[in-house]
Design an enzyme around this catalytic site. Structure first.
Site, PDB file in Angstrom:
ATOM      1  N   GLU A   1      -3.534   9.795  10.810  1.00  0.00           N
ATOM      2  CA  GLU A   1      -4.787  10.061  10.075  1.00  0.00           C
ATOM      3  C   GLU A   1      -4.731   9.232   8.807  1.00  0.00           C
ATOM      4  O   GLU A   1      -3.972   9.563   7.890  1.00  0.00           O
ATOM      5  CB  GLU A   1      -4.904  11.549   9.716  1.00  0.00           C
ATOM      6  CG  GLU A   1      -4.959  12.480  10.900  1.00  0.00           C
ATOM      7  CD  GLU A   1      -6.267  12.398  11.643  1.00  0.00           C
ATOM      8  OE1 GLU A   1      -7.174  11.660  11.198  1.00  0.00           O
ATOM      9  OE2 GLU A   1      -6.381  13.051  12.678  1.00  0.00           O
TER      10      GLU A   1
ATOM     11  N   LYS B   1       7.743  16.551   5.878  1.00  0.00           N
ATOM     12  CA  LYS B   1       8.092  15.744   4.694  1.00  0.00           C
ATOM     13  C   LYS B   1       6.851  15.683   3.812  1.00  0.00           C
ATOM     14  O   LYS B   1       5.927  14.918   4.080  1.00  0.00           O
ATOM     15  CB  LYS B   1       8.511  14.338   5.144  1.00  0.00           C
ATOM     16  CG  LYS B   1       9.513  13.627   4.246  1.00  0.00           C
ATOM     17  CD  LYS B   1       9.042  13.344   2.848  1.00  0.00           C
ATOM     18  CE  LYS B   1       8.135  12.134   2.737  1.00  0.00           C
ATOM     19  NZ  LYS B   1       7.571  11.985   1.375  1.00  0.00           N
TER      20      LYS B   1
ATOM     21  N   CYS C   1      -9.983  11.343   1.790  1.00  0.00           N
ATOM     22  CA  CYS C   1     -10.018  10.213   2.725  1.00  0.00           C
ATOM     23  C   CYS C   1     -11.439   9.915   3.207  1.00  0.00           C
ATOM     24  O   CYS C   1     -11.759   8.786   3.538  1.00  0.00           O
ATOM     25  CB  CYS C   1      -9.095  10.482   3.900  1.00  0.00           C
ATOM     26  SG  CYS C   1      -9.379  12.092   4.628  1.00  0.00           S
TER      27      CYS C   1
ATOM     28  N   SER D   1      -1.836   6.598   3.936  1.00  0.00           N
ATOM     29  CA  SER D   1      -2.533   5.310   3.829  1.00  0.00           C
ATOM     30  C   SER D   1      -2.355   4.476   5.103  1.00  0.00           C
ATOM     31  O   SER D   1      -1.402   4.670   5.863  1.00  0.00           O
ATOM     32  CB  SER D   1      -1.980   4.544   2.629  1.00  0.00           C
ATOM     33  OG  SER D   1      -0.602   4.324   2.819  1.00  0.00           O
TER      34      SER D   1
ATOM     35  N   GLU E   1      -9.924   0.793  -0.123  1.00  0.00           N
ATOM     36  CA  GLU E   1      -9.963   2.219  -0.461  1.00  0.00           C
ATOM     37  C   GLU E   1      -9.419   2.407  -1.879  1.00  0.00           C
ATOM     38  O   GLU E   1      -8.270   2.082  -2.155  1.00  0.00           O
ATOM     39  CB  GLU E   1      -9.105   3.008   0.534  1.00  0.00           C
ATOM     40  CG  GLU E   1      -9.181   4.497   0.294  1.00  0.00           C
ATOM     41  CD  GLU E   1      -8.266   5.294   1.227  1.00  0.00           C
ATOM     42  OE1 GLU E   1      -7.118   4.876   1.442  1.00  0.00           O
ATOM     43  OE2 GLU E   1      -8.719   6.335   1.731  1.00  0.00           O
TER      44      GLU E   1
HETATM   45  P1  NAD Z   1       0.902   7.278   1.398  1.00  0.00           P
HETATM   46  O1  NAD Z   1       0.669   6.591   2.683  1.00  0.00           O
HETATM   47  O2  NAD Z   1       1.447   6.502   0.263  1.00  0.00           O
HETATM   48  O3  NAD Z   1       1.922   8.495   1.597  1.00  0.00           O
HETATM   49  C1  NAD Z   1       1.686   9.514   2.525  1.00  0.00           C
HETATM   50  C2  NAD Z   1       3.010  10.132   2.914  1.00  0.00           C
HETATM   51  O4  NAD Z   1       3.791   9.131   3.571  1.00  0.00           O
HETATM   52  C3  NAD Z   1       3.856  10.625   1.744  1.00  0.00           C
HETATM   53  O5  NAD Z   1       4.574  11.775   2.130  1.00  0.00           O
HETATM   54  C4  NAD Z   1       4.812   9.454   1.523  1.00  0.00           C
HETATM   55  O6  NAD Z   1       6.029   9.853   0.914  1.00  0.00           O
HETATM   56  C5  NAD Z   1       5.053   8.997   2.940  1.00  0.00           C
HETATM   57  N1  NAD Z   1       5.469   7.594   3.060  1.00  0.00           N
HETATM   58  C6  NAD Z   1       5.226   6.556   2.218  1.00  0.00           C
HETATM   59  N2  NAD Z   1       5.808   5.425   2.670  1.00  0.00           N
HETATM   60  C7  NAD Z   1       6.430   5.755   3.829  1.00  0.00           C
HETATM   61  C8  NAD Z   1       7.191   5.023   4.786  1.00  0.00           C
HETATM   62  N3  NAD Z   1       7.445   3.721   4.632  1.00  0.00           N
HETATM   63  N4  NAD Z   1       7.652   5.676   5.887  1.00  0.00           N
HETATM   64  C9  NAD Z   1       7.399   6.986   6.065  1.00  0.00           C
HETATM   65  N5  NAD Z   1       6.697   7.739   5.189  1.00  0.00           N
HETATM   66  C10 NAD Z   1       6.210   7.127   4.089  1.00  0.00           C
HETATM   67  O7  NAD Z   1      -0.463   7.994   1.017  1.00  0.00           O
HETATM   68  P2  NAD Z   1      -0.806   8.894  -0.266  1.00  0.00           P
HETATM   69  O8  NAD Z   1      -0.987   8.006  -1.440  1.00  0.00           O
HETATM   70  O9  NAD Z   1       0.164  10.022  -0.366  1.00  0.00           O
HETATM   71  O10 NAD Z   1      -2.219   9.520   0.190  1.00  0.00           O
HETATM   72  C11 NAD Z   1      -3.406   8.829   0.091  1.00  0.00           C
HETATM   73  C12 NAD Z   1      -3.782   8.199   1.412  1.00  0.00           C
HETATM   74  O11 NAD Z   1      -3.844   9.194   2.427  1.00  0.00           O
HETATM   75  C13 NAD Z   1      -5.155   7.566   1.386  1.00  0.00           C
HETATM   76  O12 NAD Z   1      -5.108   6.338   2.059  1.00  0.00           O
HETATM   77  C14 NAD Z   1      -6.010   8.557   2.154  1.00  0.00           C
HETATM   78  O13 NAD Z   1      -7.160   8.028   2.732  1.00  0.00           O
HETATM   79  C15 NAD Z   1      -5.058   9.058   3.166  1.00  0.00           C
HETATM   80  N6  NAD Z   1      -5.496  10.341   3.706  1.00  0.00           N
HETATM   81  C16 NAD Z   1      -6.003  10.381   4.984  1.00  0.00           C
HETATM   82  C17 NAD Z   1      -6.466  11.584   5.504  1.00  0.00           C
HETATM   83  C18 NAD Z   1      -7.006  11.661   6.901  1.00  0.00           C
HETATM   84  O14 NAD Z   1      -7.018  12.757   7.458  1.00  0.00           O
HETATM   85  N7  NAD Z   1      -7.451  10.586   7.504  1.00  0.00           N
HETATM   86  C19 NAD Z   1      -6.423  12.735   4.731  1.00  0.00           C
HETATM   87  C20 NAD Z   1      -5.910  12.656   3.431  1.00  0.00           C
HETATM   88  C21 NAD Z   1      -5.445  11.443   2.930  1.00  0.00           C
END
Ligand code: NAD
Length: 501
Positions: free
Chosen positions: A274, A199, A308, A253, A405
């Site tokens: 992650e 997804k 991240c 996140s 963040e």
């Molecule tokens: P996000 O958590 O909003 O979304 C990530 C993914 O989860 C997307 O595909 C989104 O559609 C999905 N999602 C959102 N709500 C959901 C739910 N309730 N149930 C299931 N899936 C859901 O994050 P973002 O804004 O896309 O990305 C930024 C975040 O990702 C930052 O916090 C960043 O630090 C983190 N990140 C972490 C790493 C790592 O390896 N630790 C790497 C890259 C990004």
């Protein structure tokens, strides 16, 4: 100045876009979403809609999980030799490289990222990681173990472990490195013999869909890699809560990761999370302030800070504080901002208007709380989601800009006086993804590294990942590891076998 528009030649190169409206990719072919609803994919440099992808619902996720389960159970995949899985992954890696122009252009279009960065990381490192995991397909192993079982008297047993694929892996990924992070999830799962439902983020679905097509071209059986697009709260939540998954692998996140962990535990599904970060970059008194400031600029402004591991908290020994602030401020102010297709641009747009507003909200909030702007803090270009690289000084440890963040090109710089204070400040965060120490004092470095609560620590470097180096966080930054041997092992279940002999 308005960012450079796409030339006709660039558009033509991205032939995948000519379809504009994309379906999900399930069981080897494109499938329209049941609801007939779609979401726009917007180029953040121009704010133009470039394509549409499904706004999938539970029923679409169900179709994809069923297809993945059938493929997992079917003889075509479950009976395949590891060496043949290795060959397929190897072919896929070559196809990704052959399509570097197209895939990197799609990344730049859908996320705004610099095209050179998309080529180097999403495509280049991504393809190398698929090859790295191809090699692991043939190297999984269990152990033969001693035992001391004493019943019935005189009985003897032969005991060993073996690794088996967990089943269908649900992979939910973010928008910052759409193809690379998708591959971090997909490649180890396929190498281990699992099947996948991926997804992608609703902001950046295009390269995931193209990846699924390339996997078919490489020769993977239908249903082994499925892609379901849509909003997190709908398609993402439905996938995370699906009771048939063997594992859910999430990058995103921390609040969403926590919700996914809860959903997984309900079903006893294995999970890897992650999550976010607020990584410290620590400059000791002996460090060269120019070198450290250059490292800090790279650490926080790389990919507009939408990383991240970004070095969003820069902690500097008081004797070097002003020099580092000045050098970092100069570096930020001198960066060229422009479209991801401008070869001279060092900073592209943020991923979306929504995210731009969120990051600017943090900047405005920090000003109101009394933080001093060293440089930046404003919109950069007239159109699109471009913002200036921003540095704050005179911050208080309780300010939101220090604790939360931001995920944008925004750093805070804070002074410390002693090594203990530096460690305490570095660890004073709910996160624990990464940290870096800048110093040539080996003893000090060796004293500090073990005290930092972070999944990765760099010394005189920041943001450096390697396919062979496990990557993940502690505390609010998550659980489990991507990359390295740990990634493929987390797609397997360890079975113990005890045989009476
Ligand atoms: P996000 O958590 O909003 O979304 C990530 C993914 O989860 C997307 O595909 C989104 O559609 C999905 N999602 C959102 N709500 C959901 C739910 N309730 N149930 C299931 N899936 C859901 O994050 P973002 O804004 O896309 O990305 C930024 C975040 O990702 C930052 O916090 C960043 O630090 C983190 N990140 C972490 C790493 C790592 O390896 N630790 C790497 C890259 C990004």
């Amino acid at each position: 100045m308005r960012p450079r528009e796409w030339s006709a030649a660039q558009m033509a190169r991205v032939s995948f876009l000519s379809r504009r409206r994309h379906g999900n990719f399930i069981d080897g072919h494109e499938v329209e979403p049941g609801s007939g609803a779609y979401l726009p994919v917007v180029d953040p440099a121009t704010e133009l809609t470039i394509a549409e992808a499904p706004d999938s619902a539970t029923a679409d996720v169900e179709l994809a999980v069923q297809a993945a389960q059938r493929a997992f159970d079917g003889p075509g995949w479950s009976g395949m030799r590891p060496a043949d899985r290795e060959r397929l992954l190897f072919r896929l890696s070559l196809l990704i490289e052959e399509h570097a122009d197209e895939l990197s252009a799609l990344e730049t279009l859908q996320s705004g990222k610099l095209n050179g960065l998309a080529r180097a990381i999403d495509v280049g490192s991504g393809a190398e990681f698929v090859r790295y995991m191809a090699g692991w397909a043939t190297k999984l192993e269990g152990q033969t173990l001693q035992n001391s079982i004493a019943v019935p008297p005189g009985a003897r047993y032969f005991t060993y472990t073996q690794r088996e694929p967990v089943g269908v892996v649900g992979a939910i990924v973010p928008w910052n490195f759409p193809l690379a992070i998708a591959l971090w999830k997909v490649a180890p799962a396929l190498a281990a013999g699992c099947t996948v439902v991926l997804k992608p983020s609703e902001e950046t679905p295009l390269t995931a869909l193209r990846l699924a097509e390339l996997a078919m071209e490489a020769g993977f059986p239908p249903g082994v890699l499925n892609v379901v697009c849509g909003r997190g709260a709908a398609a993402g939540a439905a996938l995370a809560a699906h009771a048939s998954l063997g594992k859910i692998s999430f990058t995103g996140s921390t609040p969403v990761g926590r919700a996914i962990g809860h959903a997984a535990i309900e079903n006893m599904t294995r999970f890897t999370l992650e999550l976010g970060g607020k990584s410290p970059l620590i400059v000791l008194a002996d460090a060269d302030p120019q070198e450290a400031a250059a490292g800090a600029a790279m650490g926080i402004f790389f990919h507009q800070g939408q990383v991240c591991t970004a070095s969003s908290r820069i902690l500097v020994h008081r004797s070097r504080y002003q020099e580092v602030i000045d050098a970092l401020g100069r570096a930020a102010a001198g960066m060229k901002i422009g479209s991801g297709f401008d070869p001279e641009a060092q900073l592209g747009p943020l991923v979306s208007k929504r995210h731009f507003d969120r990051v600017m909200g943090y900047v405005d909030g920090a000003r109101q709380e009394g933080a001093a702007v060293v440089t930046g803090g404003a919109r950069a270009l007239e159109g699109g989601c471009f913002m200036q690289p921003t540095v704050f000084a005179d911050v208080d440890p309780q300010m939101r800009i220090v604790r939360e963040e931001v995920f944008g090109p925004v750093a805070v710089v804070m002074p410390f006086d002693t090594e203990d204070e530096a460690v305490r400040m570095a660890n004073d965060t709910p996160y624990g993804l990464s940290a870096s120490v800048w110093s040539h004092d080996l003893s000090a470095v060796h004293r500090i590294v073990p005290r930092l609560k972070a999944g990765t620590v760099w010394v005189n470097a920041h943001n450096m990942l390697d396919n062979n180096l496990p990557f993940g966080g502690v505390k609010g930054s998550g659980m489990g590891r991507d990359l390295g041997r740990a990634a493929i092992e987390s797609c397997t279940e360890l079975k113990s076998v005890c045989m009476s002999v």
